[in-house]
Design an enzyme around this catalytic site. Sequence first.
Site, PDB file in Angstrom:
ATOM      1  CB  SER A  65      -0.961  -0.036   1.194  1.00 26.82           C
ATOM      2  OG  SER A  65      -1.965   0.960   1.064  1.00 26.82           O
ATOM      3  CD  GLU A  77      -2.396  -2.582  -4.291  1.00 26.96           C
ATOM      4  OE1 GLU A  77      -3.621  -2.623  -4.031  1.00 26.96           O
ATOM      5  OE2 GLU A  77      -1.615  -1.841  -3.676  1.00 26.96           O
ATOM      6  CG  HIS A 127      -5.272  -2.643  -0.196  1.00 30.84           C
ATOM      7  ND1 HIS A 127      -4.486  -2.269  -1.269  1.00 30.84           N
ATOM      8  CD2 HIS A 127      -5.013  -1.743   0.791  1.00 30.84           C
ATOM      9  CE1 HIS A 127      -3.792  -1.177  -0.937  1.00 30.84           C
ATOM     10  NE2 HIS A 127      -4.103  -0.848   0.291  1.00 30.84           N
TER      11      HIS A 127
END
Length: 345
Positions: A139, A245, A315
């Site tokens: 992230s 992502e 995630h």
Amino acid sequence: MHRRHFLTAAIATSLLPLLHPRPGQAATDVVKPPRLQEGDRVAIVSPASATFLQEQVDIVVDAVRGLGLEPVLMPHAQARYGSLAGTDEQRAADINQSFADTSIAALLPITGGWGSSRLLPLLDYDTIRANPKILVGFSDITSLLLGIHAQTGLVTFHGPNGLTAWRPDQTEPFRQVLFSGESLTFRNQQAGDDGDRLMNTRFRLQTIIPGRAEGRLFGGNLTVLSGIVGSPYMPNLEGAILFLEDVGEETYRIDRLMTHLRLAGVFDQLAGFVFGQCVRCNPAGGFGSLTLEEVIWGHIEPLGIPAWYGAMIGHIEPMLTLPIGTRVAVESDRGTIQMLESAVI
């Protein structure tokens, strides 16, 4: 201009690329960190958002101990500056101290959120290069993984943060890559949502362009990666395999981010491409919006490189441990990422 001044200026100009690497310029050769061993000390750091609950910190400490490692809570891991885990200087100091401490083998962030990119100009890259260690996270940690690699050549790892689940299907590949030094082949799990369906309903592979490609693996969160494009903290992606992502972004925002990468020439450099999961990435405007698939295909299909969509990266859980900066092979027909070398020594 006096000849001496001219020569001095010419030498200084020639050294500028070495002192301040250009965007996309590799700083040095690839450096692999030592593998983890039972009992190694792991620095628990907070490079991004603050952790407000003591219970969450305790959970991360227990996770590290459960891995057979010794947790070391860094001085500012529980600091707060607004929503951030302390000031930029405090958070960077914990990263620098962790690399400088020869008794520490790895760095594990508690969580992501926002703030890691702010640290990139404050890190001591000479110390990091001289003391290679395992840095793992995902992230917002994407900027540290890519920035540190770009500046030092250190192999970093897109993998669990401290507050991920640490179930066996996540812990085992973590151990295989970082403890045993194995070269794994990553592929999607094949199971229905409730585990007993005849067909796979989650993490379905969709081939964009069939084929096989080899290159160094880079990637992470699309929003964070896009934010460092054009800076000295973006690795050289020539001939690379790029995976992306994201989470919580409407489809038009994904299109905007992908358009930015295309306009910046990022996609033109690639040998292969993988798109993972975009959790809670819903279109705004209903039928008036492009779908996420249409956005990704529209940007990637014209490249003509092996590419696939739907990888178990993002995630989600389990969280894969993917090496940043080492050579891999992707086969878009099968949806695999094969490590071609160990990521640790």
